[in-house]
Each structure stands twice: as C-alpha cells, then as structure tokens.
Design a protein around this motif. Structure first.
Motif, PDB file in Angstrom:
ATOM      1  N   THR A 188     -58.318 -55.367  58.206  1.00 27.49           N
ATOM      2  CA  THR A 188     -58.657 -54.227  59.072  1.00 27.49           C
ATOM      3  C   THR A 188     -57.470 -53.733  59.892  1.00 27.49           C
ATOM      4  O   THR A 188     -57.552 -52.663  60.503  1.00 27.49           O
ATOM      5  CB  THR A 188     -59.806 -54.607  60.026  1.00 27.49           C
ATOM      6  OG1 THR A 188     -59.434 -55.772  60.776  1.00 27.49           O
ATOM      7  CG2 THR A 188     -61.081 -54.899  59.249  1.00 27.49           C
ATOM      8  N   SER A 238     -54.709 -52.922  58.557  1.00 25.65           N
ATOM      9  CA  SER A 238     -53.965 -52.034  57.671  1.00 25.65           C
ATOM     10  C   SER A 238     -54.665 -50.689  57.519  1.00 25.65           C
ATOM     11  O   SER A 238     -55.892 -50.627  57.385  1.00 25.65           O
ATOM     12  CB  SER A 238     -53.810 -52.686  56.291  1.00 25.65           C
ATOM     13  OG  SER A 238     -53.298 -51.770  55.350  1.00 25.65           O
ATOM     14  N   ASP A 239     -53.886 -49.621  57.505  1.00 21.49           N
ATOM     15  CA  ASP A 239     -54.452 -48.288  57.288  1.00 21.49           C
ATOM     16  C   ASP A 239     -54.987 -48.137  55.861  1.00 21.49           C
ATOM     17  O   ASP A 239     -55.757 -47.226  55.578  1.00 21.49           O
ATOM     18  CB  ASP A 239     -53.392 -47.213  57.540  1.00 21.49           C
ATOM     19  CG  ASP A 239     -53.016 -47.109  59.016  1.00 21.49           C
ATOM     20  OD1 ASP A 239     -53.850 -47.509  59.859  1.00 21.49           O
ATOM     21  OD2 ASP A 239     -51.904 -46.648  59.324  1.00 21.49           O
ATOM     22  N   LYS A 240     -54.547 -49.019  54.966  1.00 21.97           N
ATOM     23  CA  LYS A 240     -54.981 -48.949  53.573  1.00 21.97           C
ATOM     24  C   LYS A 240     -56.290 -49.708  53.336  1.00 21.97           C
ATOM     25  O   LYS A 240     -56.788 -49.737  52.216  1.00 21.97           O
ATOM     26  CB  LYS A 240     -53.894 -49.508  52.663  1.00 21.97           C
ATOM     27  CG  LYS A 240     -52.614 -48.686  52.668  1.00 21.97           C
ATOM     28  CD  LYS A 240     -51.573 -49.264  51.730  1.00 21.97           C
ATOM     29  CE  LYS A 240     -50.305 -48.427  51.743  1.00 21.97           C
ATOM     30  NZ  LYS A 240     -49.267 -49.004  50.832  1.00 21.97           N
ATOM     31  N   ARG A 279     -64.665 -45.136  60.776  1.00 21.97           N
ATOM     32  CA  ARG A 279     -63.252 -45.258  60.421  1.00 21.97           C
ATOM     33  C   ARG A 279     -62.967 -44.623  59.062  1.00 21.97           C
ATOM     34  O   ARG A 279     -61.886 -44.081  58.827  1.00 21.97           O
ATOM     35  CB  ARG A 279     -62.831 -46.732  60.377  1.00 21.97           C
ATOM     36  CG  ARG A 279     -62.681 -47.428  61.712  1.00 21.97           C
ATOM     37  CD  ARG A 279     -61.427 -46.994  62.470  1.00 21.97           C
ATOM     38  NE  ARG A 279     -60.192 -47.298  61.787  1.00 21.97           N
ATOM     39  CZ  ARG A 279     -59.519 -48.443  61.880  1.00 21.97           C
ATOM     40  NH1 ARG A 279     -60.003 -49.431  62.633  1.00 21.97           N
ATOM     41  NH2 ARG A 279     -58.378 -48.617  61.251  1.00 21.97           N
ATOM     42  N   SER A 280     -63.958 -44.688  58.171  1.00 23.28           N
ATOM     43  CA  SER A 280     -63.761 -44.128  56.831  1.00 23.28           C
ATOM     44  C   SER A 280     -64.120 -42.649  56.761  1.00 23.28           C
ATOM     45  O   SER A 280     -63.989 -42.018  55.714  1.00 23.28           O
ATOM     46  CB  SER A 280     -64.606 -44.892  55.810  1.00 23.28           C
ATOM     47  OG  SER A 280     -65.984 -44.613  55.969  1.00 23.28           O
TER      48      SER A 280
END
Length: 287
Positions: free
Chosen positions: A137, A139-141, A180-181
């Motif tokens: 979590t 990581s932006d990826k 977040r998504s």
C-alpha cells in the motif's frame, strides 16, 4: 566446420530464434488482451483464454502461470463454479516465489474465491487475509481496486457469519481503498454493505444515516433506481419506530423513480415496494 557450414548453422539459429520470439510475442499479446477485458467483459476474456487452451502446455512457465491466473479470475467474475483448487495452488506457489506484490495479491484473492465456490469458507478467509497482507500500500502501483474487493468480500463474509464488528472493520478498509482506486461504484457498494452490520447490531440510527447517504451518492451519479432501493432498510426502520412522516416521505421518493418500474409497468423484482406500502398502510390503520 568450414565457413559455409558455420554460416548455415548461424542462419538456422536466427530462424529458430525468430520463430520462438514470434510465438512468445503472440502469447504475450493474447494474455494482454484477456487481461484488459477481465474486469469489464470477463466472458470475452474467458473466450480468448479458452481459445488458446490447447497451446498452454507449450507456453514458458511464466506465461502458463499468468494464463491460469487470468483464466481462474475470469471464471470467477463470470460466476462459473470451480471443481478443484489444485491449479490455483500451483499458481499461488509460483507467484509467492516469482511474482510482484500485485500478482501475489491477485493470486491469493482468486484462490480465496475458489474456496468460497467450493464451500470452504475457513480456507477462503485465510487466503483473503494472505492476499491483503501481500499488498504494497506504500506504492502508487498498488492495485487498490483489487485490494478493496478483497476487503469487501471479507466484510460480506463476516456479515454472513453474524460477526458485524469484524464486518465493519473490513468494510472500512474496502471503502478506503475503493476511494484510492477512484472506483465510485465500488466505494458506494462498500459503504452500503455496512447497513447489514448496523442492522444486526440493532443500531437503527446508523442504518438510517447510511441509507440516506448511500441514496444521495447514487442520485449524484444518476442511478435513481439504486438510489430508491438504498432507502428500503431506512424505510423499514422508520416504520418500526413509528415515524410515519419520514416513512411516507421515503415511500413517496421511491415511488417517484421511474426506473423502479419495468416496461410492462411491473415493479422491479429486487424492490419489495408492495411489502413496504402494506406495512405503511397498516401503520396508519388503513387495513
């Protein structure tokens, strides 16, 4: 070996390499197409994968594992039952050793879904807990959308087990990561599922509050039918409390939404409006 033989051997090596690379590229393109369609059109994704099933034994191992992961994920999304966990267990073992955090998250999540469909809830929940632990979590990826879905399934499962507090805890994570998504519908769904937990906790005010907010959320994105359906638990609570004015207001709002009626004029089957109307009329003495 003379010079001519060496040139022929070199040429053959290039031909073999070219053919091999071409095959690998086709496999990669096929998997990419299936993955792109996985969330929006799982049936189409499954057709692409099934069309290549006979070629899978000749795939490099990394491609075979990717194929099996996508195939199981598409099968799950298309509501097709599983008969065994053996393939997905192999996939999980592979990605635990060779996969990225997102691949491990997906592998454990799909195996959890397999166990749910095999009616093995304890194993399913263990897999889902493993799945969310694999997520990076920071990581932006990070695949926040899939992470949200994993928490959402756990929240739903705890709700079915009549464990509302654990259900609320998982659903709060599900809502957080759905935001977040940037998946609005998923976020609303995660928030809406809290209703059952608060209903089991006999927290009527929380049920009413969530229903109103969820109804407003749906209304903001022009999903008026869903906005009406979302008020049903709230309407029930108002009737239980004898709050006839609020119950009538919500009943009127529900009936005003044209989307709740089918083209033949009948009510949509997922909305028990006749029940609520009957309960309302009983409450005001109009038997």
């Amino acid at each position: 070996m003379n010079k001519k033989q060496y040139q022929i051997l070199l040429l053959l090596s290039f031909v073999i390499l070219f053919i091999s690379c071409g095959g690998t590229r086709q496999q990669r393109n096929m998997l990419s197409r299936a993955e792109r369609l996985l969330n929006s059109h799982p049936d189409s994704s499954l057709k692409i994968l099934d069309s290549a099933r006979n070629e899978v034994p000749d795939f490099p191992r990394s491609f075979r594992m990717k194929y099996e992961l996508l195939h199981a994920a598409a099968q799950n999304k298309a509501y097709i039952n599983f008969t065994s966990d053996s393939v997905m267990k192999e996939v999980v073992d592979y990605y635990d050793s060779h996969g990225t955090a997102n691949e491990q998250l997906q592998a454990h999540y799909v195996l959890g879904c397999v166990y749910f469909k095999l009616n093995d809830s304890p194993r399913a929940m263990r897999c889902l807990h493993e799945a969310v632990e694999r997520a990076d979590t920071a990581s932006d990826k990070c695949d926040f959308n899939l992470l949200s879905r994993a928490y959402n399934v756990m929240g739903y499962s705890y709700g079915r087990q009549l464990d509302p507090r654990n259900s609320l805890r998982q659903l709060s994570f599900a809502y957080k990561y759905a935001l977040r998504s940037k998946d609005t519908l998923l976020a609303i769904n995660c928030y809406e599922q809290r209703v059952d937990a608060y209903f089991n906790l006999k927290m009527a005010d929380s049920v009413i509050s969530i229903c109103k907010r969820v109804s407003a959320m749906y209304r903001q994105i022009n999903m008026n039918k869903e906005s009406a359906v979302a008020l049903s638990p709230s309407l029930f609570e108002h009737l239980e409390q004898g709050n006839i004015v609020m119950a009538k207001s919500e009943l009127d709002y529900i009936e005003q939404q044209p989307e709740i009626f089918e083209k033949n004029g009948k009510l949509s089957e997922n909305l028990n409006l006749y029940y609520f109307k009957g309960a309302y009329y009983m409450s005001i003495g109009r038997m």
